[in-house]
Design a protein around this motif. Structure first.
Motif, short mmCIF file in Angstrom:
data_model
loop_
_atom_site.label_atom_id
_atom_site.label_comp_id
_atom_site.label_asym_id
_atom_site.label_seq_id
_atom_site.Cartn_x
_atom_site.Cartn_y
_atom_site.Cartn_z
N GLY A 1 -22.38 -2.94 -33.52
CA GLY A 1 -22.76 -3.84 -34.68
C GLY A 1 -21.69 -3.89 -35.86
O GLY A 1 -22.30 -4.38 -36.76
N LEU A 2 -20.64 -3.36 -35.58
CA LEU A 2 -19.48 -3.37 -36.56
C LEU A 2 -18.91 -4.54 -36.52
O LEU A 2 -18.42 -5.05 -35.41
N ASP A 3 -18.56 -5.17 -37.52
CA ASP A 3 -17.67 -6.39 -37.63
C ASP A 3 -16.52 -5.95 -38.31
O ASP A 3 -16.38 -5.77 -39.50
N VAL A 4 -15.40 -6.04 -37.23
CA VAL A 4 -14.00 -5.18 -37.49
C VAL A 4 -12.93 -6.24 -37.59
O VAL A 4 -12.85 -7.07 -36.63
N LEU A 5 -12.21 -6.22 -38.64
CA LEU A 5 -10.92 -7.13 -38.79
C LEU A 5 -9.89 -5.98 -38.76
O LEU A 5 -9.76 -5.20 -39.30
N VAL A 6 -8.82 -6.35 -37.68
CA VAL A 6 -7.61 -5.65 -37.46
C VAL A 6 -6.37 -6.59 -37.98
O VAL A 6 -6.19 -7.40 -37.33
N HIS A 7 -5.83 -6.41 -39.04
CA HIS A 7 -4.80 -7.22 -39.74
C HIS A 7 -3.28 -6.22 -39.46
O HIS A 7 -3.28 -5.34 -40.14
N ILE A 8 -2.53 -6.82 -38.69
CA ILE A 8 -1.13 -6.25 -38.45
C ILE A 8 -0.03 -6.46 -39.51
O ILE A 8 0.27 -7.65 -39.34
#
Length: 164
Positions: A80-87
Motif C-alpha cells: 500500500g505504499l506509493d513510492v517515488l525513487v528519484h535518481i
C-alpha cells in the motif's frame, strides 16, 4: 474517527517496511539540496547517496510512472505504499543520457527486479548531484515514517518503516 479512538486506546495500525531500492548511505530528506524534496512537500522519506548503479523494485509492486528521461520511477507496493525513487537532482536535464529503463508503466514487478540502471560516474562527470530521494508519496495516510538514517544499506535491506 474509529482509527483515532483505537490510537487513543493504544492500538497501533498496520506497519509496512520498505526495503531499499538502491545501495548506499542513507541521509535525512532535510539534507537534500533541493527544496522540493527537503521540505517534504512531495512526501516523507529519506535519501540515499548511491554506491551502485541500479534501482530495484523494493517490493512486489505496480509501476505507476516512469519519467521519460529515465531518472525516476513511481511504484504502488502490494503493502500500500506509493513510492517515488528519484535518481539524482535535476537529472531530468540529462534527457535520458546515462539511464537505461527496464520497466514500463503498468508493469507488475517482483521484489528485486531491476527497474533502472544508471552510470554514476558519467552523471557525476556532467556535474550532477547523485543524491536519490526515496519518498512515500501517500505519507499522509501514515502516522509514523522512520528511515534508517546514517546507515549504509544494500539493495533490499530495511530502509524505512511506515505505521498507519
Amino acid at each position: 474517527m474509529f482509527k483515532s479512538v483505537l490510537k487513543t486506546l493504544g492500538f497501533r495500525g498496520h506497519s509496512s517496511v520498505l526495503l531499499s531500492p538502491l545501495a548506499g548511505k542513507v541521509i535525512p530528506l532535510s539534507d537534500v539540496h533541493d527544496p522540493m524534496f527537503s521540505s517534504g512537500s512531495l512526501g516523507e522519506g529519506v535519501a540515499i547517496e548511491p554506491t551502485g548503479g541500479k534501482v530495484v523494485a523494493p517490493s512486489d509492486s505496480k509501476v505507476k510512472a516512469i519519467f521519460p528521461s529515465g531518472h525516476a520511477v513511481a511504484l504502488h507496493t502490494n503493502e500500500g505504499l506509493d513510492v517515488l525513487v528519484h535518481i539524482g537532482l535535476d537529472t531530468e536535464k540529462l534527457e535520458g543520457r546515462h539511464f537505461t529503463v527496464h520497466a514500463a508503466v503498468g508493469d507488475s514487478v517482483k521484489r528485486g527486479d531491476v527497474l533502472i540502471e544508471f552510470d554514476r560516474d558519467a552523471i557525476k562527470r556532467e556535474g550532477y548531484d547523485l543524491t536519490a530521494p526515496i519518498l512515500i508519496c501517500n505519507s499522509a495516510e501514515y502516522s509514523y515514517i522512520k528511515g534508517e538514517v546514517g546507515d549504509t544499506v544494500g539493495e533490499l535491506e530495511k530502509l524505512l518503516t511506515a505505521r498507519e
